[in-house]
Write a protein that holds these residues in place. Structure first.
Motif, short mmCIF file in Angstrom:
data_model
loop_
_atom_site.label_atom_id
_atom_site.label_comp_id
_atom_site.label_asym_id
_atom_site.label_seq_id
_atom_site.Cartn_x
_atom_site.Cartn_y
_atom_site.Cartn_z
N TRP A 194 0.67 -1.45 0.35
CA TRP A 194 0.07 -0.11 0.30
C TRP A 194 0.99 1.52 0.02
N GLU A 195 0.75 2.03 -0.47
CA GLU A 195 1.24 3.36 -0.88
C GLU A 195 0.23 4.51 -0.79
N ASP A 196 0.81 5.33 -0.70
CA ASP A 196 0.25 6.86 0.31
C ASP A 196 0.22 7.71 -1.24
N LEU A 197 -0.44 7.99 -1.79
CA LEU A 197 -1.12 9.01 -3.15
C LEU A 197 -1.28 10.07 -2.95
#
Length: 118
Positions: free
Chosen positions: A115-118
């Motif tokens: 998971w990445e915060d974009l």
């Protein structure tokens, strides 16, 4: 006690058994949660009450087995889910996108990705 009470308990047990199974087959409830196992415990207990008036060993063994198996299932489900934790963000995503997913399945889904915060 009047005999009709035992008869009513047995009939109620049959209604709960069949109702729970019908709800399961219709996809309204899941077999992997507390509800279905609880319905089986209630149904078997009611049928056991009816057997106290007209005892039948084979039927009593079946009902007792249903109760034991359902208790084992509830315990197993509890043990699987007791350690499942979610962050606030995961809980929000879960409630929006996977509200009917069992917690253990949702945890596996979240753990499968990066998971990445974009």
């Amino acid at each position: 006690m009047p005999e009709w009470i035992f008869e009513a308990a047995g009939l109620a047990g049959v209604v709960v058994y069949l109702g729970g199974y019908a709800l399961l087959q219709a996809g309204i409830i899941r077999g992997t949660g507390y509800l279905y196992a609880s319905l089986n415990i209630i149904a078997a207990s009611l049928v056991l009450v009816s057997l106290s008036e007209n005892f039948n060993l084979s039927s009593a063994l079946i009902q007792s087995s249903w109760i034991i198996i359902s208790i084992v299932g509830i315990t197993r489900f509890y043990l699987i889910n007791r350690g499942v934790r979610f962050s606030d963000e995961e809980l929000e995503l879960l409630s929006e996108t996977l509200p009917l997913s069992p917690r253990s399945d949702a945890r596996r889904f979240f753990d499968a990705g990066h998971w990445e915060d974009l």
